[in-house]
Design a protein around this motif. Structure first.
Motif, mmCIF file in Angstrom:
data_model
loop_
_atom_site.group_PDB
_atom_site.id
_atom_site.type_symbol
_atom_site.label_atom_id
_atom_site.label_comp_id
_atom_site.label_asym_id
_atom_site.label_seq_id
_atom_site.Cartn_x
_atom_site.Cartn_y
_atom_site.Cartn_z
ATOM 1 N N ALA A 126 14.580 3.308 5.210
ATOM 2 C CA ALA A 126 15.588 4.184 5.808
ATOM 3 C C ALA A 126 15.351 4.321 7.307
ATOM 4 C CB ALA A 126 15.560 5.550 5.134
ATOM 5 N N ALA A 127 14.085 4.451 7.696
ATOM 6 C CA ALA A 127 13.753 4.573 9.119
ATOM 7 C C ALA A 127 14.130 3.305 9.882
ATOM 8 C CB ALA A 127 12.263 4.872 9.274
ATOM 9 N N THR A 152 18.137 -1.994 -0.139
ATOM 10 C CA THR A 152 19.220 -2.798 0.428
ATOM 11 C C THR A 152 20.458 -1.955 0.703
ATOM 12 O OG1 THR A 152 18.430 -4.777 -0.713
ATOM 13 C CG2 THR A 152 20.726 -4.797 -0.016
ATOM 14 N N THR A 153 20.626 -0.886 -0.073
ATOM 15 C CA THR A 153 21.823 -0.044 0.062
ATOM 16 C C THR A 153 21.517 1.299 0.724
ATOM 17 O OG1 THR A 153 21.479 0.826 -2.192
ATOM 18 C CG2 THR A 153 22.897 -1.107 -1.952
ATOM 19 N N ILE A 154 20.328 1.458 1.285
ATOM 20 C CA ILE A 154 19.901 2.748 1.832
ATOM 21 C C ILE A 154 20.788 3.198 2.990
ATOM 22 C CG2 ILE A 154 18.264 1.915 3.564
ATOM 23 C CD1 ILE A 154 17.515 4.719 1.056
ATOM 24 N N HIS A 155 21.421 2.243 3.684
ATOM 25 C CA HIS A 155 22.273 2.570 4.836
ATOM 26 C C HIS A 155 23.764 2.535 4.494
ATOM 27 C CE1 HIS A 155 21.955 -1.721 4.521
ATOM 28 N NE2 HIS A 155 22.754 -1.957 5.537
ATOM 29 N N ASN A 156 24.062 2.577 3.183
ATOM 30 C CA ASN A 156 25.455 2.598 2.702
ATOM 31 C C ASN A 156 26.292 1.459 3.288
ATOM 32 O OD1 ASN A 156 25.120 5.007 1.132
ATOM 33 N ND2 ASN A 156 25.256 6.202 3.020
ATOM 34 N N PRO A 157 25.886 0.215 3.053
ATOM 35 C CA PRO A 157 26.627 -0.925 3.614
ATOM 36 C C PRO A 157 27.963 -1.136 2.909
ATOM 37 C CG PRO A 157 24.928 -1.705 2.129
ATOM 38 C CD PRO A 157 24.733 -0.226 2.244
ATOM 39 N N ASP A 158 28.860 -1.839 3.579
ATOM 40 C CA ASP A 158 30.132 -2.230 2.965
ATOM 41 C C ASP A 158 29.956 -3.444 2.054
ATOM 42 O OD1 ASP A 158 31.467 -0.264 4.473
ATOM 43 O OD2 ASP A 158 31.740 -1.648 6.155
ATOM 44 N N LEU A 159 29.001 -4.296 2.398
ATOM 45 C CA LEU A 159 28.777 -5.558 1.685
ATOM 46 C C LEU A 159 27.298 -5.730 1.422
ATOM 47 C CD1 LEU A 159 29.527 -8.502 0.760
ATOM 48 C CD2 LEU A 159 29.326 -9.174 3.180
ATOM 49 N N GLY A 190 0.795 -1.224 0.000
ATOM 50 C CA GLY A 190 0.000 0.000 0.000
ATOM 51 C C GLY A 190 0.823 1.268 0.000
ATOM 52 N N TYR A 191 2.157 1.126 -0.119
ATOM 53 C CA TYR A 191 3.033 2.291 -0.116
ATOM 54 C C TYR A 191 3.767 2.411 -1.445
ATOM 55 C CZ TYR A 191 2.274 2.779 4.896
ATOM 56 O OH TYR A 191 1.700 2.967 6.139
ATOM 57 N N THR A 192 4.068 3.642 -1.832
ATOM 58 C CA THR A 192 4.738 3.906 -3.096
ATOM 59 C C THR A 192 6.221 3.570 -3.010
ATOM 60 O OG1 THR A 192 5.308 6.182 -2.508
ATOM 61 C CG2 THR A 192 3.130 5.805 -3.517
ATOM 62 N N ALA A 193 6.881 3.674 -4.173
ATOM 63 C CA ALA A 193 8.320 3.442 -4.210
ATOM 64 C C ALA A 193 9.046 4.413 -3.279
ATOM 65 C CB ALA A 193 8.837 3.596 -5.637
ATOM 66 N N GLU A 194 8.686 5.682 -3.355
ATOM 67 C CA GLU A 194 9.322 6.681 -2.497
ATOM 68 C C GLU A 194 9.035 6.413 -1.022
ATOM 69 O OE1 GLU A 194 9.220 11.506 -1.617
ATOM 70 O OE2 GLU A 194 8.302 10.700 -3.448
ATOM 71 N N GLU A 195 7.815 6.070 -0.689
ATOM 72 C CA GLU A 195 7.465 5.801 0.703
ATOM 73 C C GLU A 195 8.196 4.576 1.235
ATOM 74 O OE1 GLU A 195 2.940 7.698 0.639
ATOM 75 O OE2 GLU A 195 3.286 5.589 0.070
ATOM 76 N N ASN A 196 8.391 3.573 0.372
ATOM 77 C CA ASN A 196 9.148 2.402 0.796
ATOM 78 C C ASN A 196 10.600 2.764 1.098
ATOM 79 O OD1 ASN A 196 8.140 -0.662 0.707
ATOM 80 N ND2 ASN A 196 6.803 0.581 -0.597
ATOM 81 N N LEU A 197 11.169 3.637 0.293
ATOM 82 C CA LEU A 197 12.526 4.089 0.576
ATOM 83 C C LEU A 197 12.602 4.751 1.947
ATOM 84 C CD1 LEU A 197 13.909 5.660 -2.751
ATOM 85 C CD2 LEU A 197 14.777 3.655 -1.543
ATOM 86 N N TYR A 250 16.575 1.408 9.258
ATOM 87 C CA TYR A 250 18.031 1.416 9.416
ATOM 88 C C TYR A 250 18.513 2.642 10.196
ATOM 89 C CZ TYR A 250 18.724 -2.421 6.067
ATOM 90 O OH TYR A 250 18.736 -3.636 5.441
ATOM 91 N N HIS A 251 17.566 3.436 10.697
ATOM 92 C CA HIS A 251 17.895 4.652 11.453
ATOM 93 C C HIS A 251 18.698 5.635 10.608
ATOM 94 C CE1 HIS A 251 16.401 2.545 14.970
ATOM 95 N NE2 HIS A 251 17.244 1.556 14.736
ATOM 96 N N VAL A 252 18.310 5.719 9.332
ATOM 97 C CA VAL A 252 18.953 6.651 8.407
ATOM 98 C C VAL A 252 17.980 7.790 8.111
ATOM 99 C CG1 VAL A 252 19.888 6.942 6.079
ATOM 100 C CG2 VAL A 252 20.349 4.834 7.353
ATOM 101 N N LYS A 253 18.434 9.011 8.298
ATOM 102 C CA LYS A 253 17.596 10.178 8.025
ATOM 103 C C LYS A 253 17.911 10.704 6.626
ATOM 104 C CE LYS A 253 17.134 11.648 12.847
ATOM 105 N NZ LYS A 253 17.341 12.760 13.826
ATOM 106 N N LEU A 254 16.879 10.749 5.782
ATOM 107 C CA LEU A 254 17.056 11.208 4.410
ATOM 108 C C LEU A 254 16.203 12.452 4.172
ATOM 109 C CD1 LEU A 254 16.871 7.826 2.431
ATOM 110 C CD2 LEU A 254 18.917 9.055 3.130
ATOM 111 N N ASP A 255 16.807 13.493 3.632
ATOM 112 C CA ASP A 255 16.019 14.663 3.251
ATOM 113 C C ASP A 255 15.536 14.485 1.812
ATOM 114 O OD1 ASP A 255 18.193 15.255 1.588
ATOM 115 O OD2 ASP A 255 19.063 16.662 3.022
ATOM 116 N N LYS A 256 14.769 15.448 1.314
ATOM 117 C CA LYS A 256 14.187 15.325 -0.024
ATOM 118 C C LYS A 256 15.271 15.195 -1.097
ATOM 119 C CE LYS A 256 10.944 17.460 -3.262
ATOM 120 N NZ LYS A 256 11.837 17.211 -4.424
ATOM 121 N N LYS A 257 16.346 15.934 -0.949
ATOM 122 C CA LYS A 257 17.421 15.882 -1.930
ATOM 123 C C LYS A 257 18.045 14.497 -1.984
ATOM 124 C CE LYS A 257 21.617 18.335 -3.313
ATOM 125 N NZ LYS A 257 22.562 19.443 -2.968
ATOM 126 N N GLN A 258 18.239 13.881 -0.837
ATOM 127 C CA GLN A 258 18.821 12.545 -0.790
ATOM 128 C C GLN A 258 17.872 11.494 -1.356
ATOM 129 O OE1 GLN A 258 19.640 12.887 3.455
ATOM 130 N NE2 GLN A 258 21.830 12.566 3.081
#
Length: 239
Positions: free
Chosen positions: A94-95, A139-146, A83-90, A97-105
């Motif tokens: 992110a939440a 999968t890469t929203i938190h900038n993983p090493d692997l 029920g959520y869009t592509a952007e909302e899923n991102l 993974y405790h990653v804060k993303l602004d609109k630009k990101q």
């Protein structure tokens, strides 16, 4: 630099030994393909490397103690939030993974996976290729090493497969290590820097694709795969 190094890994489930004393390493910045027959022990090996399963024997050395926070895993079917869009899923991933993303990101991440025009589309209504790209994005929203990808281009048309290849290659250029599984030897030959081939719980070959083809006098990876998975169980040919 090795992110993960394993020596003498073994794992048994009841009376069956699934992983039989393998040695392997995952190197920083490489695109590594883990291939092999069904039941070869690939999934169990990944679970051991990630600490999901305990080993029965052997040693695993990882690049940092908090490695789990620096790994991303994409399964064949990523459970997007219904029920959520592509952007909302991102934003939701992110939440988690405790990653804060602004609109630009967010805009940059959507552009990275070529989903700008589909940002308001429900994730469930995206095409197969779009869903695969969104899966890699979360999968890469938190900038993983692997990152570990399970059949990342399975079931996609040629153009969608090409887009996934480009995303994977760009990740490696950004020093992200990519470990993926696949049964498509053409796909493996196009993007893998190195191959680990498992059969009957053992690693029967590992190395660069071109060197393995030369070593085994094989014309292509399909021929190499068929030759090395037709061996007698118990015969180890790590080279």
């Amino acid at each position: 630099m090795n992110l993960i190094e394993a020596k003498g890994l073994r794992k048994r489930f009841r009376s069956r030994e699934v992983v039989k004393g393998i040695d392997m390493e995952i190197q920083q910045g490489e695109i590594l393909a883990l291939i092999g027959t069904n039941g070869a022990g690939k999934s169990t090996t990944l679970a051991l490397l990630l600490g999901i399963l305990p080993t029965d024997a052997g040693k695993i050395t990882r690049w940092r103690e908090d490695y789990r926070a620096h790994v991303g895993v994409q399964l064949q079917a990523t459970p997007f939030f219904e029920g959520y869009t592509a952007e909302e899923n991102l934003r939701l991933f992110a939440a988690l993974y405790h990653v804060k993303l602004d609109k630009k990101q967010i805009d940059a991440k959507l552009a990275e996976c070529n989903l700008q025009e589909a940002r308001k589309t429900l994730a469930s209504r995206l095409s197969g290729g779009q869903q695969k790209r969104l899966a890699i994005a979360v999968t890469t929203i938190h900038n993983p090493d692997l990152i570990i990808l399970d059949e990342p281009a399975s079931g996609l048309d040629p153009r969608a497969r090409q887009e996934i290849r480009r995303m994977i290659q760009q990740l490696a250029k950004n020093k992200v290590t990519v470990l993926f599984s696949s049964h498509d030897m053409e796909e493996v030959s196009r993007i893998a820097n190195r191959i680990i081939l498992m059969h009957d719980g053992r690693i029967v070959a590992q190395g660069r694709p071109d060197r393995l083809l030369e070593q085994y006098h094989a014309e292509n990876l399909d021929d190499l795969y068929l030759e090395l998975t037709d061996t007698v169980p118990g015969k180890e040919t790590q080279r």
